[in-house]
Scaffold this active site. Structure first.
Site, short mmCIF file in Angstrom:
data_model
loop_
_atom_site.label_atom_id
_atom_site.label_comp_id
_atom_site.label_asym_id
_atom_site.label_seq_id
_atom_site.Cartn_x
_atom_site.Cartn_y
_atom_site.Cartn_z
N CYS A 73 -5.89 -3.22 1.64
CA CYS A 73 -5.76 -3.18 3.10
C CYS A 73 -7.10 -3.35 3.83
O CYS A 73 -7.65 -4.44 3.85
CB CYS A 73 -5.05 -1.90 3.52
SG CYS A 73 -4.41 -1.97 5.23
N LYS A 80 -9.48 2.35 -3.28
CA LYS A 80 -9.89 1.72 -2.03
C LYS A 80 -11.26 2.21 -1.58
O LYS A 80 -11.51 3.42 -1.48
CB LYS A 80 -8.84 2.03 -0.95
CG LYS A 80 -9.05 1.40 0.40
CD LYS A 80 -7.84 1.73 1.27
CE LYS A 80 -7.93 1.12 2.65
NZ LYS A 80 -6.70 1.40 3.43
N GLU A 115 0.84 -1.21 0.00
CA GLU A 115 0.00 0.00 0.00
C GLU A 115 0.87 1.26 0.00
O GLU A 115 1.86 1.34 0.73
CB GLU A 115 -0.90 -0.03 1.23
CG GLU A 115 -1.93 1.08 1.28
CD GLU A 115 -2.85 0.96 2.48
OE1 GLU A 115 -3.95 1.55 2.45
OE2 GLU A 115 -2.48 0.28 3.47
#
Length: 280
Positions: A155, A118, A44
């Site tokens: 994540c 994300k 990330e």
């Protein structure tokens, strides 16, 4: 296209500046290509520290456009050089005030295929991401690459099963999950959630975590990155919890069809019964 895909991932310590961090990943990519890897993914916001440990406006400086920013352009050149598909997670600025936690996907010939933003943005001690990022708005794309159908889930997304399923329904064979997660917060979930998602959705997952501590906080990123197959079994060993590492594994995409025939989870789905799950 062969069913056997040699895939790689990198878990890395922060070097202290963007140039050396990118150079480190370029070297790892070249090492992977020399060993026959055809696809690689990074952690990330790989070209920056995990600045979300604090809420400071100075960290907007890490943001760049996608695909026209310097890092994604440079990774396109690297993809052409190595002949590998590359998953490139960066801090994206779309326009003034519009920032996203993003991963670009670049094909083996250097072509930019698209990006994933994300969806699920945490806001808690050491992970102040809502200060920086808007929630993703591009859905869950799956990219047709030189190695097959590749998706991305970033994540904190991994705690939400809906995106994993959307990627499976779109045909994903391999999903990269670049992360920055710390030892004290959710380490006991790390080797539970992605294998469970691989089983439920019957594809391969590359789970990537940072490693070490960084200058903006005391989060202890514990590495232990891995590949997991559609049966929920680790492909080879899990990476170190303290040292950076390049992981290269052979993934048999033929196992996806085998497992889907045997377990038949997609056949037995009941989407018409699930409407209540998505009501606000």
């Amino acid at each position: 296209m062969a069913n056997l895909v040699r895939a790689a991932l990198v878990q890395a310590t922060w070097t202290g500046d963007t140039e050396s961090m990118i150079a480190k990943h370029e070297e790892y990519a070249r090492q992977a290509a020399a060993q026959g890897a055809k696809v690689i993914g990074f952690q990330e916001v790989f070209n920056a520290p995990y600045f979300c440990q604090v809420q400071e406006a100075e960290h907007y400086r890490w943001a760049e456009s996608v695909p026209d920013g310097p890092t994604v352009r440079r990774m396109g050149e690297l993809a052409r050089e190595t002949g590998m598909v590359i998953v490139v997670p960066v801090f994206e600025v779309e326009q003034s005030g519009f920032y996203y936690n993003t991963a670009a996907v670049i094909d083996a010939d250097g072509r930019y295929l698209g990006k994933y933003r994300k969806h699920h943005i945490p806001q808690l001690k050491g992970f102040w991401e809502k200060y920086y990022f808007k929630p993703g708005n591009l859905g869950w794309p799956v990219f047709d690459t030189a190695v097959g159908k590749v998706g991305v889930y970033i994540c904190y997304d991994r705690h939400f099963p809906e995106g994993w399923r959307a990627l499976g329904l779109a045909g994903a064979q391999l999903v990269y999950n670049p992360s920055a997660t710390s030892r004290g917060l959710s380490a006991h979930l790390w080797q539970l959630e992605q294998p469970a998602a691989a089983v439920a959705n019957e594809y391969f997952i590359a789970a990537i975590n940072r490693v070490g501590t960084e200058e903006y906080g005391d989060n202890d990123f514990y590495g232990t990155s891995y590949f997991v197959d559609p049966r929920g079994q680790f492909v080879g060993e899990v990476a170190s919890d303290k040292e950076e590492e390049l992981i290269i594994r052979d993934l048999d995409f033929g196992l996806i069809d085998e497992v889907r025939r045997q377990w038949a989870f997609y056949r037995d789905r009941r989407p018409e019964a699930y409407e209540g799950l998505v009501r606000p």
